[in-house]
Design a protein around this motif. Structure first.
Motif, PDB file in Angstrom:
ATOM      1  N   VAL A   1      59.437  -7.870  23.759  1.00 38.46           N
ATOM      2  CA  VAL A   1      59.569  -8.431  22.416  1.00 38.46           C
ATOM      3  C   VAL A   1      58.159  -8.551  21.857  1.00 38.46           C
ATOM      4  CG1 VAL A   1      60.226 -10.435  21.066  1.00 38.46           C
ATOM      5  CG2 VAL A   1      61.684  -9.680  22.945  1.00 38.46           C
ATOM      6  N   SER A   2      57.932  -7.991  20.690  1.00 39.22           N
ATOM      7  CA  SER A   2      56.599  -8.060  20.124  1.00 39.22           C
ATOM      8  C   SER A   2      56.631  -8.647  18.722  1.00 39.22           C
ATOM      9  CB  SER A   2      55.952  -6.668  20.104  1.00 39.22           C
ATOM     10  OG  SER A   2      56.734  -5.777  19.341  1.00 39.22           O
ATOM     11  N   GLN A   3      55.658  -9.477  18.428  1.00 38.40           N
ATOM     12  CA  GLN A   3      55.510 -10.072  17.107  1.00 38.40           C
ATOM     13  C   GLN A   3      54.230  -9.538  16.493  1.00 38.40           C
ATOM     14  OE1 GLN A   3      56.998 -14.250  18.864  1.00 38.40           O
ATOM     15  NE2 GLN A   3      56.523 -14.345  16.691  1.00 38.40           N
ATOM     16  N   HIS A   4      54.333  -9.090  15.264  1.00 42.09           N
ATOM     17  CA  HIS A   4      53.234  -8.324  14.677  1.00 42.09           C
ATOM     18  C   HIS A   4      52.052  -9.190  14.284  1.00 42.09           C
ATOM     19  CE1 HIS A   4      56.396  -5.456  14.577  1.00 42.09           C
ATOM     20  NE2 HIS A   4      57.045  -6.059  13.627  1.00 42.09           N
ATOM     21  N   ASN A   5      52.342 -10.339  13.728  1.00 40.01           N
ATOM     22  CA  ASN A   5      51.292 -11.174  13.168  1.00 40.01           C
ATOM     23  C   ASN A   5      51.058 -12.372  14.074  1.00 40.01           C
ATOM     24  OD1 ASN A   5      53.354 -10.369  10.695  1.00 40.01           O
ATOM     25  ND2 ASN A   5      51.226  -9.780  10.381  1.00 40.01           N
ATOM     26  N   HIS A   6      49.822 -12.600  14.424  1.00 36.74           N
ATOM     27  CA  HIS A   6      49.522 -13.762  15.262  1.00 36.74           C
ATOM     28  C   HIS A   6      49.227 -14.991  14.414  1.00 36.74           C
ATOM     29  CE1 HIS A   6      49.675 -11.284  18.774  1.00 36.74           C
ATOM     30  NE2 HIS A   6      48.773 -10.474  18.287  1.00 36.74           N
ATOM     31  N   HIS A   7      48.670 -14.765  13.227  1.00 38.96           N
ATOM     32  CA  HIS A   7      48.355 -15.862  12.324  1.00 38.96           C
ATOM     33  C   HIS A   7      48.752 -15.464  10.904  1.00 38.96           C
ATOM     34  CE1 HIS A   7      45.610 -16.744  15.692  1.00 38.96           C
ATOM     35  NE2 HIS A   7      45.845 -17.999  15.386  1.00 38.96           N
ATOM     36  N   VAL A   8      49.450 -16.363  10.231  1.00 36.33           N
ATOM     37  CA  VAL A   8      49.832 -16.142   8.839  1.00 36.33           C
ATOM     38  C   VAL A   8      49.479 -17.402   8.053  1.00 36.33           C
ATOM     39  CG1 VAL A   8      51.766 -15.795   7.261  1.00 36.33           C
ATOM     40  CG2 VAL A   8      51.685 -14.537   9.428  1.00 36.33           C
ATOM     41  N   ILE A   9      48.851 -17.201   6.912  1.00 33.06           N
ATOM     42  CA  ILE A   9      48.511 -18.325   6.031  1.00 33.06           C
ATOM     43  C   ILE A   9      49.182 -18.082   4.689  1.00 33.06           C
ATOM     44  CG2 ILE A   9      46.678 -19.625   4.914  1.00 33.06           C
ATOM     45  CD1 ILE A   9      44.804 -18.693   7.146  1.00 33.06           C
ATOM     46  N   LEU A  10      49.951 -19.058   4.232  1.00 32.69           N
ATOM     47  CA  LEU A  10      50.655 -18.951   2.956  1.00 32.69           C
ATOM     48  C   LEU A  10      50.457 -20.224   2.145  1.00 32.69           C
ATOM     49  CD1 LEU A  10      54.103 -17.505   4.118  1.00 32.69           C
ATOM     50  CD2 LEU A  10      52.272 -16.254   2.967  1.00 32.69           C
TER      51      LEU A  10
ATOM     52  N   LEU B   1      58.229 -15.924   2.962  1.00 34.40           N
ATOM     53  CA  LEU B   1      57.787 -15.675   4.330  1.00 34.40           C
ATOM     54  C   LEU B   1      58.601 -14.567   4.961  1.00 34.40           C
ATOM     55  CD1 LEU B   1      56.290 -16.609   6.999  1.00 34.40           C
ATOM     56  CD2 LEU B   1      58.319 -18.031   7.402  1.00 34.40           C
ATOM     57  N   GLU B   2      57.928 -13.677   5.657  1.00 35.09           N
ATOM     58  CA  GLU B   2      58.604 -12.735   6.533  1.00 35.09           C
ATOM     59  C   GLU B   2      57.744 -12.538   7.771  1.00 35.09           C
ATOM     60  OE1 GLU B   2      60.154  -9.156   4.849  1.00 35.09           O
ATOM     61  OE2 GLU B   2      61.026  -8.499   6.748  1.00 35.09           O
ATOM     62  N   LEU B   3      58.284 -12.862   8.918  1.00 34.24           N
ATOM     63  CA  LEU B   3      57.595 -12.685  10.195  1.00 34.24           C
ATOM     64  C   LEU B   3      58.293 -11.565  10.965  1.00 34.24           C
ATOM     65  CD1 LEU B   3      57.068 -16.391  11.334  1.00 34.24           C
ATOM     66  CD2 LEU B   3      55.565 -14.932   9.964  1.00 34.24           C
ATOM     67  N   GLY B   4      57.488 -10.640  11.434  1.00 34.98           N
ATOM     68  CA  GLY B   4      58.053  -9.469  12.094  1.00 34.98           C
ATOM     69  C   GLY B   4      58.322  -9.683  13.574  1.00 34.98           C
ATOM     70  N   CYS B   5      59.391  -9.069  14.060  1.00 41.36           N
ATOM     71  CA  CYS B   5      59.728  -9.086  15.482  1.00 41.36           C
ATOM     72  C   CYS B   5      60.388  -7.762  15.815  1.00 41.36           C
ATOM     73  CB  CYS B   5      60.681 -10.239  15.803  1.00 41.36           C
ATOM     74  SG  CYS B   5      61.311 -10.222  17.503  1.00 41.36           S
ATOM     75  N   ASN B   6      59.875  -7.094  16.818  1.00 40.46           N
ATOM     76  CA  ASN B   6      60.494  -5.870  17.306  1.00 40.46           C
ATOM     77  C   ASN B   6      60.834  -6.029  18.784  1.00 40.46           C
ATOM     78  OD1 ASN B   6      58.680  -4.646  14.926  1.00 40.46           O
ATOM     79  ND2 ASN B   6      60.450  -3.349  15.334  1.00 40.46           N
ATOM     80  N   TYR B   7      61.924  -5.410  19.190  1.00 41.91           N
ATOM     81  CA  TYR B   7      62.349  -5.532  20.567  1.00 41.91           C
ATOM     82  C   TYR B   7      62.531  -4.153  21.178  1.00 41.91           C
ATOM     83  CZ  TYR B   7      66.904  -4.286  18.737  1.00 41.91           C
ATOM     84  OH  TYR B   7      67.932  -3.625  18.115  1.00 41.91           O
TER      85      TYR B   7
END
Lengths: 113, 112
Positions: free
Chosen positions: A4-13, A19-25
């Motif tokens: 499982v991988s998440q693209h962004n380690h830090h997001v500032i809004l 908001l959209e946080l990515g996740c690929n499996y």
């Protein structure tokens, strides 16, 4: 190998931003997918989960996620974030009825008031 | 309140010491888990149990042991503490195949 991988380690809004946080499996068979939130100094809480059926899953606190099988993705979304959404977000997967959850490395979200 | 209870919340150990992290759940969940969380690394599964008397290794079991004598309790034992075991430990539980809905509040362990 399962992952499982998440693209962004830090997001500032800023507040009210979308908001959209990515996740690929990467799984060979049936996969169950989850999003968890961890507020500072606290334990993980389940936001939402996908087992089967409607690929658009609604969770607590106004969050939703969409399972896109062709893209191996399960992105988390929220139309308008609040300062109180500042937290770390984890995507996780488990194969079928399996118990061996695999967590992504997390995305730290900072929402500026 | 129903949930997963972990003790202690904080602990400092010297290298070579041993300790047991306690975990109890009162929801009659058959599956229980131990994870460690390190900054930027997500959660890694140490051990899990699918029922009383049944335990198995996860991704990072070295240096740890577990037992599951009852449905409610799932203690994690560190026999010879090492600095690499400095981490935050989370216990969790679930019904079979339902996904983890309940995590304990965590134990922050420092080995010096």
């Amino acid at each position: 190998a399962q992952s499982v991988s998440q693209h962004n380690h830090h997001v500032i809004l800023s507040e009210a931003a979308s908001l959209e946080l990515g996740c690929n499996y990467s799984y060979g068979g049936t996969v169950n997918l989850f999003w968890y939130v961890q507020y500072p100094g606290q334990h993980l809480q389940l936001l939402l989960k996908y087992f089967s059926g409607d690929p658009l899953v609604k969770g607590i606190k106004g969050f939703e996620a969409e399972f896109i099988k062709s893209k191996f993705s399960f992105n988390l979304r929220k139309p308008s974030v609040q300062w109180s959404d500042t937290a770390e977000y984890f995507c996780a997967g488990a194969e079928g009825q399996g118990f061996s959850f695999i967590f992504g490395k997390g995305t730290r979200l900072l929402v500026k008031p | 309140n129903a949930g997963v209870t972990q003790t202690p919340k904080f602990r400092i150990l010297k290298i070579g010491q041993s300790m047991t992290l306690q975990c109890a759940q009162d929801m009659n969940h058959n599956y229980m888990y131990w994870y460690r969380q390190d900054p930027g690394m997500g959660l890694k599964l140490i051990y899990y149990s699918v029922g009383a008397g049944i335990t198995d290794k996860g991704e990072v079991p070295n240096g740890y042991n577990v037992s599951r004598s009852t449905t409610e309790d799932f203690p994690l034992r560190l026999e010879l503490a090492a600095p690499s075991q400095t981490s935050v430990y989370f216990c969790a539980s679930s019904y079979a195949g339902q996904g983890i809905s309940f995590f304990g509040s965590g134990t922050r362990l420092t080995v010096v």
